[in-house]
Scaffold this motif. Structure first.
Motif, PDB file in Angstrom:
ATOM      1  N   LEU A  70       0.835  -1.196   0.000  1.00 26.83           N
ATOM      2  CA  LEU A  70       0.000   0.000   0.000  1.00 26.83           C
ATOM      3  C   LEU A  70       0.874   1.251   0.000  1.00 26.83           C
ATOM      4  O   LEU A  70       2.085   1.179   0.213  1.00 26.83           O
ATOM      5  N   VAL A  71       0.244   2.417  -0.228  1.00 24.59           N
ATOM      6  CA  VAL A  71       0.997   3.678  -0.216  1.00 24.59           C
ATOM      7  C   VAL A  71       1.594   3.905   1.169  1.00 24.59           C
ATOM      8  O   VAL A  71       1.085   3.385   2.173  1.00 24.59           O
ATOM      9  N   PRO A  72       2.680   4.676   1.261  1.00 24.64           N
ATOM     10  CA  PRO A  72       3.317   4.914   2.562  1.00 24.64           C
ATOM     11  C   PRO A  72       2.334   5.498   3.572  1.00 24.64           C
ATOM     12  O   PRO A  72       1.506   6.352   3.243  1.00 24.64           O
ATOM     13  N   LYS A  73       2.450   5.049   4.806  1.00 20.64           N
ATOM     14  CA  LYS A  73       1.574   5.511   5.883  1.00 20.64           C
ATOM     15  C   LYS A  73       2.237   6.675   6.623  1.00 20.64           C
ATOM     16  O   LYS A  73       3.401   6.585   7.012  1.00 20.64           O
ATOM     17  N   PRO A  74       1.501   7.800   6.830  1.00 17.87           N
ATOM     18  CA  PRO A  74       2.090   8.909   7.596  1.00 17.87           C
ATOM     19  C   PRO A  74       2.514   8.460   8.983  1.00 17.87           C
ATOM     20  O   PRO A  74       1.870   7.608   9.602  1.00 17.87           O
ATOM     21  N   GLN A  75       3.593   9.046   9.478  1.00 17.96           N
ATOM     22  CA  GLN A  75       4.127   8.673  10.788  1.00 17.96           C
ATOM     23  C   GLN A  75       4.276   9.906  11.675  1.00 17.96           C
ATOM     24  O   GLN A  75       4.335  11.030  11.197  1.00 17.96           O
ATOM     25  N   GLY A  76       4.357   9.669  12.969  1.00 17.20           N
ATOM     26  CA  GLY A  76       4.543  10.764  13.920  1.00 17.20           C
ATOM     27  C   GLY A  76       3.345  10.923  14.842  1.00 17.20           C
ATOM     28  O   GLY A  76       2.473  10.049  14.892  1.00 17.20           O
ATOM     29  N   PRO A  77       3.299  12.034  15.597  1.00 11.86           N
ATOM     30  CA  PRO A  77       4.220  13.163  15.471  1.00 11.86           C
ATOM     31  C   PRO A  77       5.566  12.917  16.157  1.00 11.86           C
ATOM     32  O   PRO A  77       5.635  12.213  17.158  1.00 11.86           O
ATOM     33  N   PHE A  78       6.602  13.528  15.592  1.00 10.16           N
ATOM     34  CA  PHE A  78       7.925  13.532  16.196  1.00 10.16           C
ATOM     35  C   PHE A  78       8.040  14.807  17.025  1.00 10.16           C
ATOM     36  O   PHE A  78       7.947  15.918  16.485  1.00 10.16           O
ATOM     37  N   VAL A  79       8.226  14.656  18.322  1.00 11.41           N
ATOM     38  CA  VAL A  79       8.253  15.795  19.236  1.00 11.41           C
ATOM     39  C   VAL A  79       9.674  16.352  19.326  1.00 11.41           C
ATOM     40  O   VAL A  79      10.638  15.608  19.548  1.00 11.41           O
ATOM     41  N   ILE A  80       9.787  17.690  19.138  1.00 12.74           N
ATOM     42  CA  ILE A  80      11.090  18.353  19.176  1.00 12.74           C
ATOM     43  C   ILE A  80      10.997  19.540  20.126  1.00 12.74           C
ATOM     44  O   ILE A  80      10.114  20.395  19.981  1.00 12.74           O
ATOM     45  N   LYS A  81      11.887  19.612  21.084  1.00 17.32           N
ATOM     46  CA  LYS A  81      11.924  20.757  21.994  1.00 17.32           C
ATOM     47  C   LYS A  81      12.580  21.957  21.309  1.00 17.32           C
ATOM     48  O   LYS A  81      13.402  21.786  20.403  1.00 17.32           O
ATOM     49  N   ALA A  82      12.195  23.143  21.731  1.00 16.71           N
ATOM     50  CA  ALA A  82      12.744  24.371  21.157  1.00 16.71           C
ATOM     51  C   ALA A  82      14.269  24.374  21.263  1.00 16.71           C
ATOM     52  O   ALA A  82      14.826  24.107  22.328  1.00 16.71           O
TER      53      ALA A  82
END
Length: 230
Positions: free
Chosen positions: A129-141
């Motif tokens: 199947l088409v690629p599946k969205p992943q995440g969210p990837f959490v990033i600190k400021a």
């Protein structure tokens, strides 16, 4: 299951219901082994799906079977050792992984063979199947995180990286990745763009260039979430 053999020498078998002077001739021929039950796989492009492929071994004594698949989209160990079979045989299983390199269907054959245990053939049916969205990837400021991305294609491919929110910056906008190798995409959440009270969201989109098998606008999406530095 066994390897195919030619006709055996005729053998005479007497029928006890007939006079002792009458006998029947039997010609015995080994036939090719029947296919085992097909195993089905489904996954997204960039993902993988593992299944156990099972067969019944009738070999007397511990036996090593060689394993091979006629497609690079399926992976299996080179061999499997099976314990000595009882009167009804011994069930054995080996793990097969489906990691597709294109959308749609892929068919292959798993061959399991031994000089003493015979040959087994298991049809493999994979659907991608088409690629599946992943995440969210959490990033600190002010921090940087890495998104692991794998080139699923069978050739070196140039990939482009883009983010839709200026609060997130990329170390590189593109990379040439070797076949079936992983590359870590570095993303930073800009301190100047950060909000001290709320999170900011965005997405990273990866697209490929120059791959005949990636036509049709295939892209990989990774959701990003920037949070205040604590």
């Amino acid at each position: 299951p066994s390897s195919v053999a030619g006709p055996s020498q005729p053998s005479s078998v007497a029928d006890p219901s007939l006079p002792s002077s009458v006998a029947d001739e039997l010609h015995l021929v080994a036939t090719p082994p029947a296919l085992e039950r097909a195993v089905h796989f489904t996954t997204n492009l960039g993902g993988g799906h593992q299944q156990q492929c099972r067969f019944i071994s009738y070999a007397k004594g511990r036996t090593e079977y060689a394993c091979k698949i006629d497609s690079n989209d399926f992976h299996v160990e080179k061999s499997i050792n099976v314990a000595s079979a009882g009167s009804s045989g011994t069930e054995a299983s080996i793990e097969v992984t489906f990691e597709p390199s294109h959308l749609g269907d892929t068919q292959a054959i798993l061959t399991i063979s031994s000089p003493t245990g015979g040959d087994y053939t298991i049809p493999l049916h994979g659907h991608c199947l088409v690629p599946k969205p992943q995440g969210p990837f959490v990033i600190k400021a002010g921090a940087t995180t890495s998104v692991s991305f794998k080139n699923v294609f069978g050739q070196v491919t140039q990939f482009n990286f883009a983010v839709d929110n200026p609060a997130f910056t990329l170390k590189a906008n593109s990379e040439s990745i070797k076949p079936r190798k992983t590359y870590n995409i570095a993303i930073t959440y800009d301190t100047k763009q950060a909000d001290s009270s709320t999170a900011k969201v965005g997405k990273l989109v990866v697209t490929s260039q120059g791959s005949a098998r990636s036509s049709g606008g295939i892209s990989w999406t990774y959701y990003l979430k920037g949070v205040p530095h604590s």
